[in-house]
Design an enzyme around this catalytic site. Structure first.
Site, PDB file in Angstrom:
ATOM      1  N   GLU A   1      50.805  20.241  -1.853  1.00 52.55           N
ATOM      2  CA  GLU A   1      51.726  20.524  -2.965  1.00 52.55           C
ATOM      3  C   GLU A   1      51.018  21.085  -4.195  1.00 52.55           C
ATOM      4  OE1 GLU A   1      53.741  16.777  -3.414  1.00 52.55           O
ATOM      5  OE2 GLU A   1      55.304  17.336  -2.004  1.00 52.55           O
TER       6      GLU A   1
ATOM      7  N   TRP B   1      59.385  13.261   4.906  1.00 58.21           N
ATOM      8  CA  TRP B   1      58.805  13.692   6.182  1.00 58.21           C
ATOM      9  C   TRP B   1      57.726  12.713   6.629  1.00 58.21           C
ATOM     10  CZ3 TRP B   1      53.835  16.491   7.024  1.00 58.21           C
ATOM     11  CH2 TRP B   1      52.976  16.402   5.918  1.00 58.21           C
ATOM     12  N   ASP B   2      57.272  11.881   5.700  1.00 56.18           N
ATOM     13  CA  ASP B   2      56.267  10.862   6.012  1.00 56.18           C
ATOM     14  C   ASP B   2      56.675  10.042   7.240  1.00 56.18           C
ATOM     15  OD1 ASP B   2      56.288  11.660   3.305  1.00 56.18           O
ATOM     16  OD2 ASP B   2      55.332   9.832   2.616  1.00 56.18           O
TER      17      ASP B   2
ATOM     18  N   LYS C   1      45.523  19.337  -2.280  1.00 58.51           N
ATOM     19  CA  LYS C   1      45.968  17.959  -2.492  1.00 58.51           C
ATOM     20  C   LYS C   1      45.855  17.140  -1.207  1.00 58.51           C
ATOM     21  CE  LYS C   1      50.060  15.347  -3.951  1.00 58.51           C
ATOM     22  NZ  LYS C   1      51.510  15.364  -4.123  1.00 58.51           N
ATOM     23  N   GLN C   2      46.292  17.739  -0.109  1.00 55.33           N
ATOM     24  CA  GLN C   2      46.325  16.998   1.164  1.00 55.33           C
ATOM     25  C   GLN C   2      46.238  18.002   2.301  1.00 55.33           C
ATOM     26  OE1 GLN C   2      50.525  16.378  -0.195  1.00 55.33           O
ATOM     27  NE2 GLN C   2      50.733  15.582   1.878  1.00 55.33           N
TER      28      GLN C   2
HETATM   29  C1  BGC Z   1      53.036  14.087  -0.933  1.00 57.23           C
HETATM   30  C2  BGC Z   1      54.159  14.364   0.041  1.00 57.23           C
HETATM   31  C3  BGC Z   1      54.818  13.062   0.409  1.00 57.23           C
HETATM   32  C4  BGC Z   1      55.254  12.291  -0.815  1.00 57.23           C
HETATM   33  C5  BGC Z   1      55.779  10.912  -0.487  1.00 57.23           C
HETATM   34  C6  BGC Z   1      53.601  13.338  -2.127  1.00 57.23           C
HETATM   35  O1  BGC Z   1      52.559  13.033  -3.031  1.00 57.23           O
HETATM   36  O2  BGC Z   1      52.447  15.291  -1.372  1.00 57.23           O
HETATM   37  O3  BGC Z   1      53.629  14.991   1.194  1.00 57.23           O
HETATM   38  O4  BGC Z   1      55.909  13.320   1.227  1.00 57.23           O
HETATM   39  O5  BGC Z   1      54.154  12.122  -1.675  1.00 57.23           O
HETATM   40  O6  BGC Z   1      54.806  10.148   0.158  1.00 57.23           O
END
Ligand code: BGC
Length: 766
Positions: free
Chosen positions: A488, A357-358, A601-602
């Site tokens: 996550e 999804w990035d 985490k984000q």
């Molecule tokens: C992030 C995801 C991301 C993936 C790839 C993960 O650490 O939590 O949001 O899509 O990394 O960049």
């Protein structure tokens, strides 16, 4: 966090050789050109710690899934970015001793990535165990002018001896993926060929049958004249080389110009590849290193003209943004709609797959702002072409009637991620893909996209959300259970505010899209409806009902949205209370401890506020930011940039600047202790967004660019360019004033700090 990269505006510089940092530097100094790329491995042999990595865009391997406990619905395979044949090898032997920096004494080591010209430059003096000293200077690039070609100029001077030296110039397709699930080699031999002056190896991937032909040719001079020496060509399975024996004189420079070519059957018929690669190699040899480099640098110069961001008064920040732009532009050039942007690009294998999804959430805005709209459109078309696979993915999980679930990780549209909390639950990815259509049209004005491709994708995604929610008799609302939001560090949560918000928004946007296409092009509308068997009355009334009765968790007292049901039951701590030795949490804490903690985490709620900012007033944004930001550990590279944008909006200048340095220097300073696995390519687009949307306050509203810029205290001035609807505008912000210049295209109106400003061709100053 590390701090060994020297600060410089246009160069990434490492001085002194520290083998412990080698894997990190191999990632940072990576080269690519959209078609192929490679970590900054040494040309000569290296027996120390290294991750040898070469990659060819679009070439992957479906490695059979390996999990502890199989769950129904898991994909059969995990698509791995394939470590591909390499053409860079120049192995040097003097007597019995190899030039190997792990075995020699190394002095004056310097590795420089010249971002202006796309050139990797390395120099050092090595002393062998018998006291012989050589001086080496090596330059390398992957051509942006011809994506199938790369070149090396390798110079060696014996400092204190004259002797016979052998140079082995090889092609090696006997490469492995370190993350192979069953220690399997993924390449099979097709053919090898080696003759004086040239070697070609063709190999084929198991299962996917991609063929890659890799070839090399070279010229050598000693003391400025063509070198004369014996040449021995040899081959073995998946390997071919030429060994040249030369008598070198003390102080005399020998220069090897080695040219590599890599062809993939994705771009050429297999039967013709051999003939094409020969022509290509011949062409590189006659063109020569200097001209190939000039052509390559000319492409970089054009690219920088379009997308450079300059920052005055802060070299660390300047280097950070240029590094991010450089890596993005060498990963994805937008020329091929079959390709996408892997989280590690050509800098490592971690994460497998090429598409997350990035791409939609982060990379799309970058390419919209810096490139021809076709580039962003290609990213959208990529997903359109994968729609049938997204419908299959959803089908495997029990969804019906054309519901589409786009994969969390993919190479070809099929889901290949195999952790249940992500594969089955991190469904918010569908939202970003729907939003990307909206964002692209909002930015470019290209509403035809909705008619041609967008609507079908939106219907598929809306159908998924409509089936994924359920009616809660208790709440008298639609709820969404068992999801993982962007954060996550929470799994299997109920009513993740972000996911519920996206579901409701997509249902509304899909409805609008239907109405638009129906009005604009009724015959196309009828075709789509027939193709996807759309029951307009029944489906849209269901969508409306869900939208109207969707449940959004909130804490009315605090005036905030709740990340998910039950969030307030957690012990609410802040990151500043964490001990440094506990960071990063994902490397130090057990998973259950992470899940029970409040640490984020984000960006999650804040990610939603970022996307749908115009729906919220400033006090609401502030309350949510003040609540969630102190709990956020930013252990995903995707996190800090969202915080820069919101902090800027709120006037939290110090916070915005702190987060900017974190996003822009994430890899350069190895903030998350993982740069050795590769660079965080997709989040690099977030660095660009931090400057343009964060400090520059750029938005698009009613078809117009709007800005509310400010300048971080640490900077004297900064400027960026934007491609927008056939124009190129430059915005320069200094402490004293903001200037906007229309560099190309018809006059236009922008909104600057709430006031309309007309830009004429020659530019205008505010
Ligand atoms: C992030 C995801 C991301 C993936 C790839 C993960 O650490 O939590 O949001 O899509 O990394 O960049």
């Amino acid at each position: 966090m590390k701090n060994y990269i020297k600060h410089d505006e246009w160069h990434i510089i490492e001085e002194g050789f520290d083998p412990h940092l080698n894997r990190i530097s191999e990632s940072l100094f990576s080269l690519g050109n959209g078609r192929m790329g490679q970590r900054a491995n040494f040309e000569e042999e290296y027996s120390g710690d290294t991750h040898q990595g070469s990659y060819v865009a679009g070439v992957y391997y479906p490695d059979k899934t390996r999990v502890g406990w199989w769950k129904n619905g898991y994909p059969e395979y995990f698509a791995k970015v394939l470590n591909a044949p390499t053409w860079i090898g120049i192995h040097i032997k003097i007597g019995k001793l190899s030039l190997d920096l792990a075995k020699c004494k190394v002095k004056d080591f310097r590795r420089v990535l010249d971002m202006k010209h796309g050139l990797l430059h390395r120099s050092f003096i090595a002393t062998f165990s018998d006291g012989k000293k050589v001086q080496v200077d090596a330059k390398r690039f992957c051509s942006m002018a011809d994506g199938e070609v790369g070149a090396i100029r390798y110079s060696l001077i014996p400092i204190n001896f004259s002797a016979t030296v052998t140079f082995t110039l090889g092609i090696d397709a006997d490469v492995v993926n370190k993350d192979s699930n069953y220690d399997e080699k993924f390449w099979e031999r097709v053919s090898e060929e080696s003759k004086k002056g040239m070697a070609i190896v063709t190999a084929q991937t198991k299962k996917t049958f991609f063929q890659v032909s890799t070839g090399m040719t070279y010229s050598i001079t000693s003391g400025g004249k063509p070198a004369k020496g014996a040449v021995k060509s040899s081959m073995r399975e998946k390997y071919a080389d030429n060994t040249i024996t030369l008598k070198l004189k003390k102080g005399e420079e020998t220069v090897i110009s080695k040219y590599g070519a890599i062809l993939s059957s994705e771009n050429h018929p297999k039967a013709k590849m051999n003939a094409i690669i020969r022509r290509k190699l011949q062409h590189t040899l006659t063109t020569g290193f200097d001209k190939l480099l000039a052509d390559h640098s000319a492409v970089w110069s054009h690219t920088w003209q379009e997308c450079d961001i300059s920052i005055e008064g802060d070299i660390a920040a300047q280097q950070g943004i240029r590094f991010n732009i450089f890596q993005l532009m060498q990963t994805y050039t937008g020329k091929d709609e079959r390709l996408n942007i892997g989280p590690k690009g050509f800098t490592g294998e971690k994460y497998g797959g090429s598409t997350y999804w990035d791409t939609e959430a982060y990379c799309l805005p970058f390419y919209l702002g810096t490139s021809n709209p076709k580039v962003a459109r290609n990213l959208l078309v990529y997903r359109y072409k994968h729609l049938p696979r997204a419908i299959e993915n959803a089908g495997k999980l029990g969804f019906t009637q054309g519901a589409a679930l786009y994969p969390m990780v993919t190479m070809n549209g099929e889901e290949c991620h195999n952790e249940w909390e992500i594969t089955f639950e991190e469904i918010h990815r569908n939202g970003a893909i729907a939003f990307a259509i909206f964002d692209y049209i909002r930015y470019t004005g290209d509403e035809d996209y909705l008619v041609e491709h967008g609507l079908e994708v939106l219907i598929g995604i809306a159908r998924f959300w409509a089936q994924r929610v359920n009616w809660s008799a208790d709440k008298q609302k639609y709820v969404m259970l068992g999801v993982t939001g962007p954060n996550e560090y929470e799994n299997n949560s109920n009513n993740n505010w972000y996911s519920n918000t996206f579901a409701a928004w997509t249902l509304g946007y899909a409805q609008q899209a239907l109405e638009y296409v129906k009005k604009r092009n009724s015959s196309r509308y009828d075709k789509i409806v027939a193709k996807v068997k759309f029951d307009e009355v029944e489906e849209t009334s269901k969508w409306k009902e869900i939208r109207n009765k969707m449940y959004f968790p909130e804490d009315k007292q605090r005036g905030i949205f709740l990340q998910q049901d039950g969030f307030l039951d957690k012990e609410l701590l802040t990151v500043d209370k964490l001990r440094p030795e506990d960071r990063p949490l994902n490397q130090k804490w057990s998973w259950d401890r992470i899940l029970r903690s409040c640490f984020i985490k984000q960006a999650d709620v804040l990610q939603g506020i970022y996307f749908f900012e115009e729906q919220f007033d400033l006090p609401t944004i502030k309350r949510n930011f003040d609540f969630y930001e102190p709990m956020t550990v930013h252990e995903s590279s995707l996190s800090p940039c969202v915080h820069v944008i919101l902090a800027s909006r709120l006037g939290y200048k110090e916070k915005a600047y702190e987060m900017y340095l974190r996003t822009s220097r994430l890899d350069l300073d190895d903030y998350n202790n993982d740069t050795e696995d590769g660079c965080h390519i997709t989040s690099m687009a977030g660095t660009w967004m931090s400057v343009v949307k964060g400090f520059g306050g750029m938005r698009v509203s009613d078809g117009k660019l709007t800005f509310s810029p400010y300048i971080p205290d640490q900077w004297k001035a900064y400027s960026f360019r934007l491609e927008f609807r056939g124009r190129v505008i430059k915005v320069k912000i200094s402490k004293a004033k903001t200037e906007t210049l229309l560099e190309f295209g018809e006059p236009m109106e922008i909104i600057m700090n709430g006031r309309p400003v007309r830009l004429e061709k020659q530019g205008s100053a505010l």
